[in-house]
Design a protein around this motif. Structure first.
Motif, PDB file in Angstrom:
ATOM      1  N   ALA A 151      24.496  44.709  41.387  1.00 35.19           N
ATOM      2  CA  ALA A 151      24.389  44.513  42.836  1.00 35.19           C
ATOM      3  C   ALA A 151      23.061  43.891  43.235  1.00 35.19           C
ATOM      4  O   ALA A 151      22.951  43.312  44.323  1.00 35.19           O
ATOM      5  N   VAL A 152      22.062  43.987  42.373  1.00 34.60           N
ATOM      6  CA  VAL A 152      20.773  43.358  42.672  1.00 34.60           C
ATOM      7  C   VAL A 152      20.946  41.851  42.839  1.00 34.60           C
ATOM      8  O   VAL A 152      20.210  41.200  43.594  1.00 34.60           O
ATOM      9  N   ARG A 158      16.072  43.258  38.393  1.00 33.77           N
ATOM     10  CA  ARG A 158      16.505  44.531  37.821  1.00 33.77           C
ATOM     11  C   ARG A 158      16.518  45.675  38.822  1.00 33.77           C
ATOM     12  O   ARG A 158      17.305  46.603  38.705  1.00 33.77           O
ATOM     13  N   ARG A 159      15.622  45.604  39.803  1.00 27.99           N
ATOM     14  CA  ARG A 159      15.484  46.691  40.774  1.00 27.99           C
ATOM     15  C   ARG A 159      15.378  46.086  42.171  1.00 27.99           C
ATOM     16  O   ARG A 159      14.697  45.083  42.362  1.00 27.99           O
ATOM     17  N   ALA A 160      16.065  46.705  43.149  1.00 27.33           N
ATOM     18  CA  ALA A 160      16.029  46.182  44.521  1.00 27.33           C
ATOM     19  C   ALA A 160      15.964  47.336  45.511  1.00 27.33           C
ATOM     20  O   ALA A 160      16.352  48.477  45.201  1.00 27.33           O
ATOM     21  N   PHE A 161      15.473  47.020  46.715  1.00 26.73           N
ATOM     22  CA  PHE A 161      15.413  47.970  47.818  1.00 26.73           C
ATOM     23  C   PHE A 161      16.065  47.322  49.038  1.00 26.73           C
ATOM     24  O   PHE A 161      15.737  46.177  49.385  1.00 26.73           O
ATOM     25  N   VAL A 162      16.975  48.053  49.674  1.00 30.95           N
ATOM     26  CA  VAL A 162      17.655  47.572  50.873  1.00 30.95           C
ATOM     27  C   VAL A 162      17.756  48.737  51.844  1.00 30.95           C
ATOM     28  O   VAL A 162      18.120  49.846  51.446  1.00 30.95           O
ATOM     29  N   LEU A 194      27.116  43.325  48.745  1.00 30.26           N
ATOM     30  CA  LEU A 194      26.184  42.918  49.791  1.00 30.26           C
ATOM     31  C   LEU A 194      26.952  42.162  50.869  1.00 30.26           C
ATOM     32  O   LEU A 194      27.762  41.284  50.555  1.00 30.26           O
ATOM     33  N   VAL A 195      26.683  42.505  52.118  1.00 27.47           N
ATOM     34  CA  VAL A 195      27.345  41.841  53.239  1.00 27.47           C
ATOM     35  C   VAL A 195      26.270  41.327  54.198  1.00 27.47           C
ATOM     36  O   VAL A 195      25.840  42.036  55.105  1.00 27.47           O
ATOM     37  N   THR A 226      29.089  46.027  40.261  1.00 24.63           N
ATOM     38  CA  THR A 226      28.634  47.389  40.013  1.00 24.63           C
ATOM     39  C   THR A 226      27.155  47.522  40.338  1.00 24.63           C
ATOM     40  O   THR A 226      26.394  46.554  40.314  1.00 24.63           O
ATOM     41  N   GLY A 227      26.751  48.750  40.625  1.00 29.89           N
ATOM     42  CA  GLY A 227      25.351  49.021  40.906  1.00 29.89           C
ATOM     43  C   GLY A 227      25.078  50.510  40.826  1.00 29.89           C
ATOM     44  O   GLY A 227      25.975  51.337  41.026  1.00 29.89           O
TER      45      GLY A 227
END
Length: 486
Positions: free
Chosen positions: A267-268, A230-234, A309-310, A113-114
């Motif tokens: 998802a992070v 806790r926090r990510a950017f993609v 994530l792939v 989950t995300g």
């Protein structure tokens, strides 16, 4: 027979031996288009084609990088074995569930989950959000970009990283060597970060005098940032100003138009796993997987998505990103929307897209009116005839902007975004990372971006395309062949 005749005969025999040998070796493990391009280069310009093939032509990556990626995948499998294929509370349907299962099998990363905190389509907003997240860091920050340059636009991010390092936060920073070296301040960037206590390393460095050599055509093209797990950017933003350090670009209004997702939740962990693998490849330092909580999984709650994530690249010979794109397009029943700055599909993806259009699926392709790369831009144009004939709607984002966002939506229910273009380089030569999401609000954010592009783009009609001069089509087709070598 004099000596010159003997030498000439020997060279002629040697040339035919090389060409006959190439016929049986070049196609192995390679798609037909790439095979044909390499064989043409070897047959018609062997003096250039053969050395180039030996340097960058192999479709295989062996040695340490391949081994480490396999080990990382196995580690992920062991830590996530108990997780379900899809998180509880999500009902993706059998077609999408099989795609998720395939990606997990190829990469070792499960679907968890995300929460889609924001989709940043403006560079200043993306960098401001990154700076805020880094400013709130308590334990660590992980940063990885293909291009990184400390300029006026990126100063908020770098200043936040420096401040974090000085207050004791562990900051790890990866940047691609060839991707970043041509931009101003590259030589001083590592020094400035080191002075703030930031561990900075080059990805895939090519410095023969220091004993560092890699195939120059293989690059790490990923763009990601993680704060405290806790926090990510993609997404597609590189860590550089929107005019890419060029005064001329700024003067004529040429700005890169990107898209980056800010996310939180389970998802992070996947983003962490990708970074940890790349960090080990470049530094030899193993980051503790338990720190990232790889065995956790959540359930559906309001505002959450199922996310997976792939990653892909030379360490993944099975091509997870291309298989993901192709499988999703084949599963479409109503609509497909594709945004890609460099659209050079292989045969399987082109067949999937045109087949979808032929069976009545609405297919929209958003590309730039003008590409920033000559060969890839013209190669992309060579596919327009087949796409338009099938009924694909091609939308040209107006120049001088460079549409650089990279994402795909299917049936308004599933989306994929990240760093991967839809071209040969991203399928096989670049390390990339994409994020698959469904069941929450992410897809609606991507569709809103589509609406923004649609409002300013113009549609390319079949009639307009048929009026293209013969010389332009000739250049397009030559570049199509050349693009298969890259």
């Amino acid at each position: 027979m004099d000596i010159l005749q003997l030498v000439g005969a020997a060279l002629l025999i040697g040339e035919y031996v090389v060409k006959i040998g190439a016929l049986g070796t070049v196609p192995e493990g390679r798609n037909p288009g790439s095979s044909s391009a390499w064989l043409l280069a070897i047959f018609f310009i062997p003096v250039l084609g053969l050395p180039l093939y030996w340097l960058i032509g192999s479709p295989y990556v062996r040695g340490r990088r391949h081994r480490v990626q396999a080990e990382a995948n196995q580690l992920l499998v062991e830590h996530t074995r108990a997780l379900p294929t899809v998180p509880d509370g999500f009902a993706p349907g059998p077609g999408l569930e099989s795609v998720v299962r395939m990606s997990r099998h190829l990469t070792g990363l499960p679907c968890v989950t995300g929460t889609d905190e924001a989709v940043h389509t403006e560079t200043d907003a993306a960098f401001a959000a990154m700076a805020r997240a880094v400013g709130a860091a308590e334990h660590y920050v992980h940063v990885e970009f293909y291009i990184a340059s400390w300029d006026d636009a990126t100063d908020p991010v770098f200043s936040a990283l420096v401040a974090a390092g000085r207050r004791g936060v562990q900051v790890r920073f990866l940047l691609d060597h060839l991707g970043s070296r041509k931009y101003d301040g590259f030589r001083s960037l590592q020094r400035r970060l080191a002075q703030a206590g930031i561990a900075c390393h080059l990805m895939m460095p090519i410095r023969p005098l220091r004993g560092q050599w890699r195939r120059p055509d293989l690059r790490n093209h990923r763009k990601l940032l993680v704060v405290d797990g806790r926090r990510a950017f993609v997404g597609s933003h590189n860590l550089i100003g929107p005019s890419y350090g060029s005064e001329r670009n700024a003067r004529v209004g040429r700005r890169w138009k990107d898209l980056t997702l800010e996310l939180s939740g389970e998802a992070v962990v996947g983003v962490e796993a990708v970074f940890a693998t790349d960090w080990y490849l470049e530094t030899g330092e193993r980051l503790d997987p338990d720190e990232f909580g790889l065995a956790r999984s959540g359930t559906a709650t309001p505002g959450t998505n199922a996310m997976q994530l792939v990653p892909s690249g030379p360490g993944f010979p099975s091509g997870p990103n291309l298989r993901l794109f192709t499988a999703l397009v084949h599963a479409a029943t109503r609509a497909v929307s594709i945004t890609s700055p460099y659209f050079v599909p292989d045969e399987s993806l082109l067949a999937a897209i045109t087949s979808a259009a032929y069976r009545g699926v609405r297919v929209d392709l958003f590309v730039g009116e003008e590409a920033d790369q000559f060969v890839v831009g013209h190669a992309q144009r060579s596919y327009y005839s087949a796409l338009l004939e099938a009924g694909v709607r091609i939308h040209l984002y107006p120049a001088p902007a460079v549409l650089h966002a990279k994402y795909l939506t299917v049936d308004g229910t599933v989306g994929v975004l990240g760093s991967s273009n839809m071209d040969y380089r991203s399928y096989t030569l670049n390390y990339e990372v994409m994020l698959l999401g469904f069941g929450g609000g992410l897809v609606q954010r991507l569709l809103a971006s589509d609406a923004e592009y649609l409002a300013v783009s113009r549609e390319l009609s079949p009639e307009e395309w048929r009026r293209q001069p013969l010389r332009a089509r000739y250049v397009d087709n030559v570049c199509r062949l050349a693009s298969s070598l890259m």
